[in-house]
Design a protein around this motif. Structure first.
Motif, PDB file in Angstrom:
ATOM      1  N   LEU A  40     -16.294  84.422  20.252  1.00 15.36           N
ATOM      2  CA  LEU A  40     -15.003  84.726  19.638  1.00 15.36           C
ATOM      3  C   LEU A  40     -14.461  83.538  18.847  1.00 15.36           C
ATOM      4  O   LEU A  40     -13.328  83.559  18.403  1.00 15.36           O
ATOM      5  N   GLY A 224      -7.124  84.517   9.828  1.00 10.53           N
ATOM      6  CA  GLY A 224      -7.596  85.697  10.547  1.00 10.53           C
ATOM      7  C   GLY A 224      -8.874  86.311  10.013  1.00 10.53           C
ATOM      8  O   GLY A 224      -9.344  87.311  10.542  1.00 10.53           O
ATOM      9  N   TRP A 227     -11.496  86.641  12.596  1.00  8.24           N
ATOM     10  CA  TRP A 227     -11.286  87.745  13.539  1.00  8.24           C
ATOM     11  C   TRP A 227     -11.666  89.066  12.901  1.00  8.24           C
ATOM     12  O   TRP A 227     -12.225  89.944  13.554  1.00  8.24           O
ATOM     13  N   ILE A 228     -11.343  89.201  11.613  1.00  7.10           N
ATOM     14  CA  ILE A 228     -11.725  90.437  10.923  1.00  7.10           C
ATOM     15  C   ILE A 228     -13.251  90.533  10.888  1.00  7.10           C
ATOM     16  O   ILE A 228     -13.824  91.616  11.033  1.00  7.10           O
ATOM     17  N   LEU A 230     -15.267  89.520  13.154  1.00  8.39           N
ATOM     18  CA  LEU A 230     -15.682  90.031  14.462  1.00  8.39           C
ATOM     19  C   LEU A 230     -15.529  91.547  14.526  1.00  8.39           C
ATOM     20  O   LEU A 230     -16.391  92.260  15.033  1.00  8.39           O
ATOM     21  N   ALA A 231     -14.406  92.023  13.996  1.00  9.24           N
ATOM     22  CA  ALA A 231     -14.172  93.469  13.983  1.00  9.24           C
ATOM     23  C   ALA A 231     -15.206  94.166  13.106  1.00  9.24           C
ATOM     24  O   ALA A 231     -15.662  95.268  13.410  1.00  9.24           O
ATOM     25  N   TYR A 277      -4.853  93.793   8.073  1.00  6.59           N
ATOM     26  CA  TYR A 277      -4.924  93.742   9.536  1.00  6.59           C
ATOM     27  C   TYR A 277      -4.745  95.145  10.121  1.00  6.59           C
ATOM     28  O   TYR A 277      -5.442  95.530  11.063  1.00  6.59           O
ATOM     29  N   THR A 280      -7.827  97.095   9.606  1.00 10.48           N
ATOM     30  CA  THR A 280      -8.861  96.675  10.563  1.00 10.48           C
ATOM     31  C   THR A 280      -8.674  97.400  11.894  1.00 10.48           C
ATOM     32  O   THR A 280      -9.629  97.903  12.484  1.00 10.48           O
ATOM     33  N   ILE A 281      -7.428  97.456  12.357  1.00  7.88           N
ATOM     34  CA  ILE A 281      -7.154  98.142  13.620  1.00  7.88           C
ATOM     35  C   ILE A 281      -7.549  99.616  13.515  1.00  7.88           C
ATOM     36  O   ILE A 281      -8.219 100.162  14.389  1.00  7.88           O
ATOM     37  N   LEU A 284     -11.213 100.056  13.615  1.00 11.96           N
ATOM     38  CA  LEU A 284     -11.701  99.824  14.975  1.00 11.96           C
ATOM     39  C   LEU A 284     -11.485 101.049  15.837  1.00 11.96           C
ATOM     40  O   LEU A 284     -12.336 101.423  16.643  1.00 11.96           O
ATOM     41  N   VAL A 285     -10.330 101.668  15.681  1.00  9.27           N
ATOM     42  CA  VAL A 285     -10.008 102.854  16.477  1.00  9.27           C
ATOM     43  C   VAL A 285     -10.985 103.979  16.162  1.00  9.27           C
ATOM     44  O   VAL A 285     -11.542 104.617  17.050  1.00  9.27           O
ATOM     45  N   SER A 288     -14.636 102.925  17.408  1.00 10.07           N
ATOM     46  CA  SER A 288     -14.969 102.363  18.712  1.00 10.07           C
ATOM     47  C   SER A 288     -15.362 103.429  19.724  1.00 10.07           C
ATOM     48  O   SER A 288     -15.758 103.095  20.832  1.00 10.07           O
TER      49      SER A 288
ATOM     50  N   LEU B 140      -4.546 102.045  22.740  1.00  5.80           N
ATOM     51  CA  LEU B 140      -5.758 102.246  21.936  1.00  5.80           C
ATOM     52  C   LEU B 140      -7.003 102.017  22.783  1.00  5.80           C
ATOM     53  O   LEU B 140      -8.010 102.711  22.628  1.00  5.80           O
ATOM     54  N   PHE B 144      -9.099 105.260  23.094  1.00  2.00           N
ATOM     55  CA  PHE B 144     -10.261 105.260  22.207  1.00  2.00           C
ATOM     56  C   PHE B 144     -11.300 104.199  22.570  1.00  2.00           C
ATOM     57  O   PHE B 144     -12.310 104.066  21.890  1.00  2.00           O
ATOM     58  N   GLY B 145     -11.029 103.412  23.594  1.00  2.00           N
ATOM     59  CA  GLY B 145     -11.977 102.356  23.942  1.00  2.00           C
ATOM     60  C   GLY B 145     -12.010 101.229  22.927  1.00  2.00           C
ATOM     61  O   GLY B 145     -12.994 100.505  22.817  1.00  2.00           O
ATOM     62  N   THR B 146     -10.929 101.064  22.164  1.00  2.00           N
ATOM     63  CA  THR B 146     -10.881  99.995  21.164  1.00  2.00           C
ATOM     64  C   THR B 146     -10.771  98.643  21.851  1.00  2.00           C
ATOM     65  O   THR B 146     -10.101  98.509  22.863  1.00  2.00           O
ATOM     66  N   LEU B 150      -9.403  92.167  19.812  1.00  2.00           N
ATOM     67  CA  LEU B 150      -9.253  92.172  18.358  1.00  2.00           C
ATOM     68  C   LEU B 150      -7.927  92.810  17.942  1.00  2.00           C
ATOM     69  O   LEU B 150      -7.237  92.290  17.075  1.00  2.00           O
ATOM     70  N   VAL B 151      -7.577  93.931  18.590  1.00  6.27           N
ATOM     71  CA  VAL B 151      -6.344  94.618  18.180  1.00  6.27           C
ATOM     72  C   VAL B 151      -5.135  93.743  18.458  1.00  6.27           C
ATOM     73  O   VAL B 151      -4.263  93.567  17.598  1.00  6.27           O
ATOM     74  N   LEU B 153      -4.950  90.621  18.658  1.00  7.74           N
ATOM     75  CA  LEU B 153      -4.909  89.483  17.741  1.00  7.74           C
ATOM     76  C   LEU B 153      -4.491  89.876  16.328  1.00  7.74           C
ATOM     77  O   LEU B 153      -3.697  89.197  15.689  1.00  7.74           O
ATOM     78  N   MET B 154      -5.017  90.997  15.840  1.00  5.95           N
ATOM     79  CA  MET B 154      -4.620  91.478  14.512  1.00  5.95           C
ATOM     80  C   MET B 154      -3.107  91.667  14.461  1.00  5.95           C
ATOM     81  O   MET B 154      -2.461  91.392  13.453  1.00  5.95           O
ATOM     82  N   TYR B 157      -0.870  88.757  13.358  1.00 12.41           N
ATOM     83  CA  TYR B 157      -0.677  88.563  11.919  1.00 12.41           C
ATOM     84  C   TYR B 157       0.327  89.576  11.368  1.00 12.41           C
ATOM     85  O   TYR B 157       1.140  89.259  10.506  1.00 12.41           O
ATOM     86  N   VAL B 158       0.257  90.803  11.899  1.00 15.14           N
ATOM     87  CA  VAL B 158       1.222  91.816  11.472  1.00 15.14           C
ATOM     88  C   VAL B 158       2.627  91.377  11.877  1.00 15.14           C
ATOM     89  O   VAL B 158       3.574  91.462  11.085  1.00 15.14           O
TER      90      VAL B 158
END
Lengths: 306, 360
Positions: A40, A224, A227-228, A230-231, A277, A280-281, A284-285, A288, B140, B144-146, B150-151, B153-154, B157-158
């Motif tokens: 990470l 960031g 981190w992106i 990694l995603a 960001y 990205t979330i 991921l949703v 995943s 999440l 959804f198993g997210t 990462l979420v 941490l993202m 920034y938001v």
């Protein structure tokens, strides 16, 4: 608002530039995760690469030496992670976080005297005839060498993982380290090499930001992207070509929101800046749900008792 | 030939002493770093660790210790619950910001009314704000198993962008001559998180931190939830067979850590910091991760670790002013601490044997 000021040709060309740091870091992390290690610390390695590359470029006047220094910087930092997780058998999540926190501090310390300086410019690769083609020329053939290196690296990683013995061993270590160990492969050695490769890639990605994309040094400038990255590896289901696709997608979103900011669209700047960001979330949703592509030994420590 | 042999159980002695050893090793390595920067290492270490406590101006710095330690302890206590169960909320910084925004918004909505109910309302709003922000990665993950790492941490920034937007827009002081930033709570009595005893630095945030330490201690040692948290962290399979509901555990751990981080944000914005501004957050949410690990994820340990980290912040500021030590050097110093701690953890989980090669 003036959307006509946004030129599609320039947009695509700058999309490729915006995507490159992400691509480099994510390809490196893909190899690390394929070997069964979750690092990470990408953000930390990127920012250290960014500052190493910047400092060496400014001091020597050569951006190429800077790029080498950035790769070395990222790899050296990743060695700390390798030591912690492979020898001291520390928790990978905590060690990665430590790497990022440490890297952010270290880069700020190293970069103090470089704020506000312009680095030497890296020339673009000019291919006679091809670069002068309309539309296609500026999009495909007017870039710097590192951007092409990113593309080449993607192909190389894909081919290595798929067709070579080294790639097979790497995947075996990542899928089932006990079996790989029983077959006589050096699990720890393979993983350390993968971690170093990931570090060098992240460092290179960081230097791309400070030397080519921005080009300037400011504290915490990777913002960031590590981190992106990694995603992105999750997004790509650990497949190199999908990493490339994802990187260009994210690069596109980022360039588009920057262009919209500049065009003075009615959405406040802060909300546009959030968008990469949030997307990205969202991605991921969506992706995943299916974790079957993940290397089976990902994040599990290995300790040979004999 | 050095060999590692896994201990059946982590050594109690070493899990208690590794943080102490890590601090000492960090001091040595930090001294080398300061020497490399051209400072006298002994003087620098003394300035950071000794002067704030016993130096000439310690009457001024000692209260600061509590002011800086409060949010660190409060956030780290929340994080430690999740970390114990293998739930990684690393976006406390974002939850801290959201807590501050929500709490401050409630307070500012009542301005200039004076009432004793306003501050409690602000605390509740801050708590809920932080909790809601932490619920995003939690839900999440559950649905959804997210990946919550990462979420969460993202979302930091938001949250930072949201903070900028708030201090430039909605929450901007209408009498601030167009400068970014909200009204200052220090001049709004009902919403001000003032010192409880003048000159001590003790404010409601610190009181909340102490309460959190005690509650966390009771929870982990006396309550079934605490047992489930520890069980899930140490033996996930056994926990599942034992009927621990992972969904509930994730939501609870993330919710509690978000709520505590949100409260820390509210206490900070209404007290020491005073207003919502673009650079309101200073990284407490990230430093709290170091605090949680340094404190061995144990409430009492976190209390001590929080105060120690606060000391490095204050000592770092003094060293910056008196010795010209760069601010980033302290950040490196704190990062090193976590490194050494993780590396030295080897001693508590493994026995080191020096065996002749081939003797195994």
């Amino acid at each position: 608002m003036d959307l006509s000021a946004i030129s599609p040709t320039l947009l695509i060309a700058s999309l490729m530039v915006a995507a490159t740091p992400l691509l480099l870091a994510a390809i490196g992390e893909l190899v690390v995760e394929k070997a069964g290690v979750l690092n990470l610390g990408v953000e930390g390695m990127m920012i250290v690469g960014a500052v190493c590359g910047f400092a060496v470029s400014v001091e020597t006047g050569s951006p190429y030496l800077g790029i080498l220094a950035a790769m070395a910087g990222g790899a050296i930092l990743s060695m700390l992670f390798a030591f912690l997780t492979q020898f001291a058998l520390a928790n990978q999540v905590a060690s990665g976080l430590a790497l990022t926190l440490f890297g952010l501090g270290l880069s700020a310390l190293m970069g103090q005297s470089y704020v506000g300086i312009k680095p030497p410019a890296m020339g673009t690769v000019d291919i006679p005839v091809l670069s002068d083609l309309p539309v296609v020329g500026p999009i495909l053939f007017g870039h710097d060498i590192v951007l092409y290196m990113g593309l080449g690296l993607t192909a190389a990683v894909w081919a290595t993982l798929k067709f070579t013995r080294a790639g097979l061993i790497l995947r075996a270590v990542g899928e089932n380290h006990e079996a790989a160990h029983a077959l006589g492969y050096h699990v720890v050695r393979v993983r350390i090499l993968a971690i170093l490769f990931g570090g060098a890639c992240a460092g290179l990605g960081g230097a791309y930001i400070s030397l080519i994309r921005v080009p300037q040094w400011t504290e915490g400038m990777t913002a960031g992207i590590g981190w992106i990255a990694l995603a992105l590896v999750v997004f790509a289901s650990w497949k190199p070509w999908r990493v490339l696709l994802g990187a260009y997608l994210f690069g596109g979103i980022n360039v588009l929101q920057l262009n919209l900011q500049a065009a003075g669209i009615a959405i406040p700047v802060e909300y546009l800046a959030m968008s990469p960001y949030l997307i990205t979330i969202l991605v991921l949703v969506i992706l995943s749900a299916d974790k079957s592509a993940a290397p089976a030994s990902l994040g599990r420590p290995f300790h040979a008792s004999h | 030939m050095i060999q590692l042999e896994r201990r059946p159980q982590p050594s109690r002695f070493w899990s208690f002493f590794t943080p102490v050893v890590a601090v000492i090793v960090t001091m040595i390595a930090g001294g080398l770093l300061f020497a490399a920067l051209g400072k006298n290492p002994i003087e620098a270490i003394r300035t950071i660790f000794y002067d704030p406590l016993f130096g000439e101006f310690s009457f001024y710095y000692r209260p600061q210790l509590l002011v800086k330690g409060g949010p660190l302890i409060l956030i780290a206590i929340g994080l430690s619950l999740g970390f114990r169960a293998g739930i990684w909320n690393i976006g406390a910084e974002g939850q801290y910001i959201l807590g501050a925004i929500c709490g401050a918004a409630v307070g500012l909505a009542f301005y200039p009314t004076e009432s004793v109910f306003i501050f409690p309302l602000m605390i509740i709003a801050g708590l809920l704000g932080g909790m809601a922000w932490a619920m995003i990665p939690a839900l999440l993950k559950v649905k959804f198993g997210t990946n919550e790492i990462l979420v969460s941490l993202m979302l930091v920034y938001v949250a930072e962008q949201l903070l900028a937007s708030m201090s430039l827009g909605l929450l901007r002081n209408p009498e601030g001559h167009g400068f970014p930033g909200s009204r200052n709570f220090q001049s709004y009595e009902s919403g001000h998180n003032a010192e409880l005893i003048a000159g001590t630095g003790l404010h409601w945030g610190l009181a909340a931190a102490f309460i959190a330490v005690i509650l966390a201690y009771v929870l982990l040692n006396k309550h079934i939830l605490g047992f489930n948290i520890r069980l899930t962290g140490e033996a996930p399979r056994a926990a599942r067979f034992g009927g621990v509901n992972p969904t509930r555990l994730i939501v609870l751990c993330m919710g509690i850590s978000g709520a505590l981080a949100g409260m820390a944000g509210l206490f900070e914005v209404s007290g020491p910091s005073g207003q919502i501004s673009i650079d309101f957050n200073v990284g407490y949410g990230f430093t709290a991760i170091i605090v949680a690990f340094l404190g061995r994820l144990h409430p009492i340990g976190i209390l001590l670790a929080g105060l120690l980290m606060a000391l490095t912040y204050i000592g770092g500021e003094i060293a910056q002013a008196n010795l010209g030590l760069p601010a980033a050097a302290i950040q490196v110093f704190q990062g090193m601490l976590l490194f050494f701690l993780l590396a030295l953890d080897l001693l508590s989980n493994f026995r080191i044997r020096f065996a002749a090669k081939g003797a195994v």
